[in-house]
Design a protein around this motif. Structure first.
Motif, PDB file in Angstrom:
ATOM      1  N   GLN A  88     -64.691  57.400   0.034  1.00 32.46           N
ATOM      2  CA  GLN A  88     -65.824  57.179   0.935  1.00 32.46           C
ATOM      3  C   GLN A  88     -65.352  56.788   2.335  1.00 32.46           C
ATOM      4  N   TRP A  89     -64.357  55.929   2.413  1.00 30.24           N
ATOM      5  CA  TRP A  89     -63.821  55.549   3.727  1.00 30.24           C
ATOM      6  C   TRP A  89     -63.221  56.758   4.437  1.00 30.24           C
ATOM      7  N   THR A  90     -62.589  57.644   3.669  1.00 32.96           N
ATOM      8  CA  THR A  90     -62.050  58.867   4.255  1.00 32.96           C
ATOM      9  C   THR A  90     -63.168  59.710   4.864  1.00 32.96           C
ATOM     10  N   MET A  91     -64.303  59.800   4.169  1.00 34.75           N
ATOM     11  CA  MET A  91     -65.443  60.554   4.688  1.00 34.75           C
ATOM     12  C   MET A  91     -65.990  59.921   5.965  1.00 34.75           C
ATOM     13  N   ILE A  92     -66.007  58.595   6.015  1.00 39.20           N
ATOM     14  CA  ILE A  92     -66.466  57.892   7.223  1.00 39.20           C
ATOM     15  C   ILE A  92     -65.582  58.270   8.404  1.00 39.20           C
ATOM     16  N   LEU A  93     -64.280  58.273   8.197  1.00 38.77           N
ATOM     17  CA  LEU A  93     -63.351  58.641   9.271  1.00 38.77           C
ATOM     18  C   LEU A  93     -63.545  60.093   9.690  1.00 38.77           C
ATOM     19  N   ARG A  94     -63.739  60.977   8.749  1.00 35.60           N
ATOM     20  CA  ARG A  94     -63.939  62.387   9.086  1.00 35.60           C
ATOM     21  C   ARG A  94     -65.239  62.574   9.864  1.00 35.60           C
ATOM     22  N   ALA A  95     -66.272  61.828   9.519  1.00 36.58           N
ATOM     23  CA  ALA A  95     -67.546  61.931  10.228  1.00 36.58           C
ATOM     24  C   ALA A  95     -67.409  61.514  11.683  1.00 36.58           C
ATOM     25  N   ALA A  96     -66.480  60.613  11.956  1.00 30.98           N
ATOM     26  CA  ALA A  96     -66.245  60.158  13.321  1.00 30.98           C
ATOM     27  C   ALA A  96     -65.102  60.918  13.989  1.00 30.98           C
ATOM     28  N   SER A  97     -64.658  62.018  13.375  1.00 33.42           N
ATOM     29  CA  SER A  97     -63.522  62.795  13.888  1.00 33.42           C
ATOM     30  C   SER A  97     -62.310  61.895  14.137  1.00 33.42           C
ATOM     31  N   ALA A  98     -62.081  60.994  13.199  1.00 31.36           N
ATOM     32  CA  ALA A  98     -61.039  59.982  13.396  1.00 31.36           C
ATOM     33  C   ALA A  98     -60.001  59.969  12.285  1.00 31.36           C
ATOM     34  N   HIS A  99     -60.059  60.941  11.371  1.00 31.23           N
ATOM     35  CA  HIS A  99     -59.188  60.911  10.206  1.00 31.23           C
ATOM     36  C   HIS A  99     -57.712  61.015  10.587  1.00 31.23           C
TER      37      HIS A  99
END
Length: 314
Positions: free
Chosen positions: A200-211
């Motif tokens: 889930q945290w990975t998805m949060i980062l991807r949503a913010a283009s921050a992965h």
């Protein structure tokens, strides 16, 4: 510049950013929903996304089941939802049309073509596995408009108003993306640190283009502490709260130079920037992440009101 012109530039840019951000929020909720076993078609993650976006009550008035099809239609195409992508693009185009002579041809063509293309799409065409690709197109269209703005408009008061609107909206969205994670974890603290939590945290980062940027800065595992710090306090991260507020402060300072007089909204932005500069994750988690984020969103909204009053948007 007339107040109504400044307002149109501000909200034009803000609505384009909001359309992109709604796509980002929906992508988070959608991808998280794929990892759950929902009952009766209702997705807890999609419900959490709408709660963070503050559209849950409006959705409940029209739909009984929180499933992907209903949520996607409400967030993308429903004009009764003032924050749907369609509503945002329409309002962005209306504002751009009102200040057609104050923006460049590249900006207008980018925004107008996006609206025309979107208007031809039927909701049934983006269901199922086609949804992620459509959300990517919405984000890409926003990027194209932003590129046209940055690459073609004069660096004058019009540029400053447009950029201010975009950064205020982006800060609001980053706070809401983080808040989605709060709502998801709230009833299931036993999941913290587990495989689902990390996913889930990975998805949060991807949503913010921050992965990838996060992996460049932090080489260890995904940790809530580091991810929250990255999206709140790291000024080098272009979607962080600190970066957005610092950028708003710079744009309002530019307006002071253009007009040769101080503004109370600039002082408000400086105080917000200082609060972030002196903040720390210790303070955030002692206060509570959800409480900190909702407090920031309230301050961000108050700054919008202050800008509107200082430059006679009404």
């Amino acid at each position: 510049m007339l107040g109504r012109t400044a307002a149109s530039l501000f909200w034009m840019s803000r609505y384009v950013e909001r359309a992109e951000n709604i796509a980002r929020l929906l992508e988070v909720g959608y991808r998280m929903s794929l990892t759950e076993r929902s009952e009766e078609g209702t997705s807890e993650y999609l419900a959490s996304m709408m709660l963070a976006a503050e559209v849950d009550e409006d959705f409940a008035k029209k739909h009984e089941v929180t499933d992907v099809a209903s949520v996607a239609h409400f967030m993308l195409f429903d004009t009764d939802n003032p924050n749907s992508v369609k509503s945002c693009l329409e309002k962005a185009r209306t504002n751009a049309k009102a200040v057609r002579t104050a923006i460049t041809s590249d900006m207008w063509e980018s925004l107008n073509s996006t609206w025309l293309h979107f208007s031809q799409i039927q909701p049934r065409q983006v269901l199922g596995n086609k949804l992620p690709g459509f959300l990517q197109w919405v984000k890409q269209s926003s990027h194209e408009f932003r590129g046209a703005l940055l690459g073609s408009i004069l660096r004058d008061d019009g540029f400053a108003f447009a950029q201010t609107g975009g950064f205020i909206e982006r800060a609001d969205n980053t706070a809401r993306i983080l808040d989605v994670k709060y709502y998801v974890l709230l009833p299931r603290t036993s999941m913290v640190g587990g495989d689902v939590d990390i996913q889930q945290w990975t998805m949060i980062l991807r949503a913010a283009s921050a992965h990838r940027a996060y992996r460049h800065v932090y080489h260890d595992r995904y940790k809530a502490w580091n991810i929250a710090d990255f999206l709140i306090f790291r000024k080098e991260m272009p979607r962080s709260l600190a970066f957005c507020v610092t950028s708003v402060t710079a744009m309002l300072g530019m307006l002071e130079q253009v007009y040769g007089e101080p503004s109370s909204c600039h002082d408000d932005a400086i105080r917000m920037a200082q609060h972030l500069t002196t903040g720390s994750m210790d303070k955030v988690f002692s206060e509570g992440l959800h409480e900190y984020l909702t407090g920031f969103i309230a301050s961000n909204n108050a700054l919008t009101t202050s800008i509107s009053e200082s430059y006679n948007f009404y």
